[in-house]
Scaffold this motif. Sequence first.
Motif, mmCIF file in Angstrom:
data_model
loop_
_atom_site.group_PDB
_atom_site.id
_atom_site.type_symbol
_atom_site.label_atom_id
_atom_site.label_comp_id
_atom_site.label_asym_id
_atom_site.label_seq_id
_atom_site.Cartn_x
_atom_site.Cartn_y
_atom_site.Cartn_z
ATOM 1 N N GLY A 65 0.722 -1.173 0.038
ATOM 2 C CA GLY A 65 -0.076 0.041 -0.082
ATOM 3 C C GLY A 65 0.949 1.327 0.031
ATOM 4 O O GLY A 65 1.864 1.213 -0.312
ATOM 5 N N GLN A 66 0.011 2.184 0.155
ATOM 6 C CA GLN A 66 0.849 3.681 0.207
ATOM 7 C C GLN A 66 1.695 3.752 1.654
ATOM 8 O O GLN A 66 1.122 3.509 2.751
ATOM 9 N N THR A 67 2.836 3.993 1.521
ATOM 10 C CA THR A 67 3.419 4.460 2.735
ATOM 11 C C THR A 67 4.115 5.958 2.790
ATOM 12 O O THR A 67 3.813 6.698 1.982
ATOM 13 N N ALA A 139 17.179 2.484 6.563
ATOM 14 C CA ALA A 139 16.876 2.831 4.721
ATOM 15 C C ALA A 139 18.569 3.081 4.448
ATOM 16 O O ALA A 139 18.673 2.800 3.079
ATOM 17 N N ARG A 140 19.542 3.535 5.344
ATOM 18 C CA ARG A 140 20.975 3.683 4.729
ATOM 19 C C ARG A 140 21.514 2.262 4.876
ATOM 20 O O ARG A 140 22.335 2.115 3.688
ATOM 21 N N PRO A 178 9.744 -7.657 4.083
ATOM 22 C CA PRO A 178 9.940 -6.123 3.379
ATOM 23 C C PRO A 178 10.355 -4.956 4.009
ATOM 24 O O PRO A 178 9.508 -4.482 5.092
ATOM 25 N N VAL A 179 11.461 -4.253 3.746
ATOM 26 C CA VAL A 179 11.864 -3.376 4.410
ATOM 27 C C VAL A 179 11.142 -2.013 4.353
ATOM 28 O O VAL A 179 10.970 -1.563 5.400
ATOM 29 N N GLU A 180 10.233 -2.000 3.299
ATOM 30 C CA GLU A 180 9.516 -0.628 3.131
ATOM 31 C C GLU A 180 8.235 -0.832 4.101
ATOM 32 O O GLU A 180 8.012 0.384 4.729
ATOM 33 N N GLY A 181 7.836 -1.793 4.286
ATOM 34 C CA GLY A 181 6.537 -1.903 5.157
ATOM 35 C C GLY A 181 7.088 -1.794 6.638
ATOM 36 O O GLY A 181 6.333 -1.236 7.603
ATOM 37 N N TYR A 182 8.306 -2.222 6.967
ATOM 38 C CA TYR A 182 8.933 -2.041 8.206
ATOM 39 C C TYR A 182 9.063 -0.585 8.599
ATOM 40 O O TYR A 182 8.663 -0.100 9.820
ATOM 41 N N ALA A 184 7.626 2.082 7.341
ATOM 42 C CA ALA A 184 6.497 2.549 7.209
ATOM 43 C C ALA A 184 5.473 2.342 8.586
ATOM 44 O O ALA A 184 4.986 3.336 9.094
ATOM 45 N N THR A 185 5.771 1.260 8.957
ATOM 46 C CA THR A 185 5.321 1.138 10.458
ATOM 47 C C THR A 185 6.085 1.810 11.727
ATOM 48 O O THR A 185 5.350 2.080 12.873
ATOM 49 N N CYS A 186 7.526 1.745 11.373
ATOM 50 C CA CYS A 186 8.079 2.569 12.572
ATOM 51 C C CYS A 186 7.593 4.076 12.509
ATOM 52 O O CYS A 186 7.293 4.662 13.614
ATOM 53 N N ALA A 187 7.028 4.683 11.154
ATOM 54 C CA ALA A 187 6.688 5.719 11.333
ATOM 55 C C ALA A 187 5.341 5.690 12.060
ATOM 56 O O ALA A 187 4.744 6.769 12.552
ATOM 57 N N ALA A 188 4.470 4.917 11.814
ATOM 58 C CA ALA A 188 3.075 4.630 12.464
ATOM 59 C C ALA A 188 3.240 4.819 14.056
ATOM 60 O O ALA A 188 2.737 5.314 14.712
#
Length: 269
Positions: A65-67, A139-140, A178-182, A184-188
Amino acid sequence: MDCIKVGDIVLHYRARAAANGAATIVFINSLGTDFRIWDAVIAALDADLGVVVYDKRGHGLSSLGQTPYSVADHSGDLAGLLDALGISKAVICGLSVGGQVAQQLYFERPDLVSGLVLCDTAAKIGEPNFWNQRIETIARDGLGSVTDGIMERWFSMDFRASGDPLYTISRAMFERQPVEGYLATCAAIAGFDRRADTASISVPTSVLVGSEDGATPPELVRGFADTIPDSDFRIIEGAGHLPCIETPEPVAAAIAAVVERVTKKEHAQ
Ligand SMILES: O=C(O)CC1=CCC(=O)O1
């Protein structure tokens, strides 16, 4: 494999129907894990209980989905899943950010929630700065750059040193997600703070924490439990942040106790 589309998200889930009028328990996984973390807890539960496990968005086999995400995005997915499965009320059991999703579901859709089991969680976990730093680092440098530190938060020292194959596959689950989902959930998690609202929770609730939890330590979780009027607080000795993997029996016992309180409350009404 079972899946269902909720809005723009495909959710991977597994469900077992309740038998003989028993309750249904819905499990929400934590950051960086998928629904397999509940296997041993489910095996220890009464076989009549209905069970729903699912991979929250951006985790396991569910879509991205959208992150970035908010916890409300996650709870909206869960409400959509329960509506689609025709489950009108359940005991919701969430771990860590999963416990925050459970709280949010209660605030947004109390009709769906008969009881709560909140494991190793709080109304606010860490400061936004902490999560933003973790997002930047991963991310880095990638997930593998933080695995050892995360395992120290997730598991007791004894479990990490034990050579238990469950520890080996838990590391693999973390590193292969999946790194992006991880992220995005840290941001949540960074954006979630319901401390002003927990006093209004009025369903039977159990709040659990591993005695060696390095992510949401016992004192944080005890303080959280103290704000929920009808709650029972339990420290699970010898477990870290994921008692569902290290010590599933006391988690199953806490769920059974909430089911009993919910049933008594329903009979009294
Ligand atoms: O990764 C951690 O530090 C542990 C954790 C915090 C929120 C969550 O769901 O897991």
